[in-house]
Design a protein around this motif. Structure first.
Motif, PDB file in Angstrom:
ATOM      1  N   ALA A  83       0.839  -1.214   0.000  1.00  0.00           N
ATOM      2  CA  ALA A  83       0.000   0.000   0.000  1.00  0.00           C
ATOM      3  C   ALA A  83       0.867   1.254   0.000  1.00  0.00           C
ATOM      4  CB  ALA A  83      -0.927  -0.008   1.207  1.00  0.00           C
ATOM      5  N   ARG A  87       1.130   4.252  -2.777  1.00  0.00           N
ATOM      6  CA  ARG A  87       1.013   5.668  -2.393  1.00  0.00           C
ATOM      7  C   ARG A  87       2.181   6.473  -2.943  1.00  0.00           C
ATOM      8  NH1 ARG A  87      -3.330   7.940  -0.887  1.00  0.00           N
ATOM      9  NH2 ARG A  87      -3.677   6.391   0.760  1.00  0.00           N
ATOM     10  N   GLU A 536      -0.083   3.189   6.441  1.00  0.00           N
ATOM     11  CA  GLU A 536       0.443   2.297   5.401  1.00  0.00           C
ATOM     12  C   GLU A 536       1.906   1.942   5.650  1.00  0.00           C
ATOM     13  OE1 GLU A 536      -2.475   4.201   1.949  1.00  0.00           O
ATOM     14  OE2 GLU A 536      -0.351   4.752   2.068  1.00  0.00           O
TER      15      GLU A 536
END
Length: 557
Positions: A83, A87, A536
């Motif tokens: 994740a 990002r 994250e």
């Protein structure tokens, strides 16, 4: 019957250059040899260029293939969680912005969050995904403020890529040992070779890198060539000694006080005055103390100032600039320099054992107050003296919106920089509560990120007050931008009640309500995005993401 081929016409020397020149100037102004002027000249020029291009390519001899580069080094750090990797790709792909200061809308500015994301990723010790390195290096190339964090995150593979792409060579110059231009401090032979023969920028980078790791080695390197350096170079090299400045630097700086360059002398004197135990600081203390005394002859004690009547050779050698700027009196100019360079410990002993607060509370005769207090302000910043900085700042709620010596926001910001992060935030929060946000932008810039809870609440409350008052909203866009990057993400919940557009009063700026709603929506969205980014990066890398080093970068990949 045998056909004989037409003889091959050898091109005249410089034929290609003639064609290029004609194409740049236009055939109306110039035609190459063999092409008659007229309406067919442009087509003839293109035909000739095409033929010459084929001729030039056909005449190339095949070259020996270059040696294939070695695979990129492995990065032993753990891989990013999936994740977080996604990002990062989003942050690097975003190129949104509002050039010219136009309306920004409610969407977060992702590129402004990249520095914060990099800082968090480096704190966790993650390695950069190999596929993200080109975009990361491109971003760092365009923004020098990103480079330290971006190169730390990119790791050794960034240097490998930088050797293959000239656009990324800044990475080699910025990393000790990254290239021949910047050897590692321990490589004595290469260090000395580059110091003797390198370009000026390379030598500055080398000295700075060595100074950060071994201050004594950097000073010895500089001392070895000091007499032969140009004045402007000596000034830049001397400035590098600010990093790791300590008592061991005093002998070298004392020698620099005799330099033939006034600017070099002034810089050496400034550095020495930042060492309260130096001989120069002692000489300045004697001079400054002779100019200030407590007068008990009136209704109460007061300070009296007798500024120097001349700037002698000793003062000039110690960095006092004799010629005053235009519009400034000579004596006050000399006195300000003496008071700024004297150790602050001089004054309690000189002025009856009083504390800094008690000294600053004394009246000063003959309009010398602002000059004396401003000099003490500069001394507190230079000497990093928190006690004097507190006294000079005064309470944040004071009517003067600052302390007795803080005559500008810039000086207050510098004084705040001498305090700890928590104390700094508390003082700025008090300032905002008393005076609002109109003058707080510069002060907010020196506060640690994320802002402490009291400071964050003070900023949000002040923005809410401005919103309810119908204030001109665009004047707060700078504070809003800071809040998006610096407000603690946990504050997002407190802002939900501010998302609706308020009813606009009759005297409010047209469109203000919509702007405020939009700005608070962007602030809340950005804070929640920052919270998601942090979450994250706290996750354990998922299976299947691959550990660093399992796919070696190479020209084939």
């Amino acid at each position: 019957m045998t056909r004989t081929s037409a003889p091959v016409q050898t091109p005249a020397p410089g034929a290609w250059e003639e064609l290029v020149t004609a194409a740049l100037l236009g055939t109306d102004r110039r035609t190459p040899p063999g092409i008659p002027p007229g309406p067919r000249a442009p087509a003839a020029l293109l035909d000739a260029a095409a033929a010459e291009t084929v001729r030039r390519r056909a005449g190339l001899r095949p070259a020996r293939a270059a040696r294939r580069p070695d695979p990129a080094p492995e990065d032993p750090r753990p891989a990013l969680p999936a994740a977080a990797a996604r990002r990062l790709a989003m942050l690097l792909a975003d190129r949104s912005g509002t050039a010219g200061g136009g309306r920004r809308g409610a969407a977060p500015d992702l590129m402004e969050l990249l520095p914060q994301w990099l800082a968090m990723a480096n704190a966790h010790g993650f390695a950069a995904p190999p596929q993200a390195l080109p975009a990361l290096l491109d971003a760092a190339r365009g923004r020098t403020d990103l480079r330290p964090a971006a190169l730390a995150f990119a790791g050794p593979r960034a240097l490998w890529l930088a050797r293959l792409n000239p656009d990324w060579r800044f990475a080699l110059r910025s990393t000790p040992g990254g290239d021949a231009a910047l050897p590692r401090p321990g490589d004595t032979d290469r260090v000395r070779e580059l110091w003797r023969e390198g370009l000026f920028a390379e030598r500055v980078a080398l000295l700075t890198a060595i100074r950060a790791q071994d201050p004594a080695a950097a000073r010895e390197l500089l001392a070895g060539t000091w007499p032969t350096e140009r004045a402007e170079d000596r000034l830049m090299f001397l400035d590098s000694l600010r990093t790791g400045l300590g008592p061991d630097d005093e002998p070298f700086l004392e020698q620099a006080l005799a330099d033939r360059s006034r600017n070099v002398r002034a810089t050496a004197a400034e550095l020495l005055s930042a060492l309260p135990g130096s001989a120069l600081a002692g000489r300045m203390a004697v001079r400054a103390a002779a100019c200030v005394a407590v007068d008990h002859t009136g209704d109460g004690p007061r300070l009296v100032v007798e500024a120097p009547h001349e700037c002698d050779a000793g003062m000039e050698r110690d960095g006092v600039i004799a010629k005053a700027p235009a519009g400034r009196g000579e004596r006050s100019w000399w006195f300000g320099q003496l008071a700024e360079a004297a150790p602050l410990a001089t004054w309690p002993a000189r002025l009856g054992g009083r504390t800094p607060r008690e000294i600053l509370a004394l009246p000063v005769a003959d309009d010398w107050r602002s000059e004396l207090h401003a000099a003490w302000c500069r001394a507190a910043v230079r000497q990093r003296d928190a006690e004097w900085a507190r006294a000079l700042l005064g309470p944040p709620s004071s009517p003067e919106a600052g302390g007795p010596g803080a005559v500008s926001l810039a000086e207050r910001a510098k004084l705040l920089g001498t305090l700890g992060a928590g104390e700094r935030a508390a003082w700025v929060a008090g300032f905002i509560a008393a005076h609002g946000l109109s003058e707080a932008f510069q002060l907010l810039g020196v506060c640690a990120v994320p802002w402490a809870a009291p400071l964050g609440r003070a900023v949000v409350d002040a923005l809410n007050i401005a919103r309810d008052a119908g204030s001109y909203p665009w004047s707060f866009s700078g504070v809003m931008g800071l809040a998006e990057r610096c407000l603690d993400p946990s504050e997002a919940g407190r802002l939900d009640g501010l998302l609706a557009a308020p009813e606009e009063a009759e005297d409010a700026s047209p469109g203000a309500g919509g702007y405020w709603a939009e700005a608070f929506q962007r602030l809340v969205t950005t804070l929640r995005l920052r919270a998601a980014m942090a979450e994250e990066l706290r996750r354990t890398p998922e299976a299947g993401t691959g550990e660093p080093g399992t796919t070696a970068l190479s020209p084939a990949t």
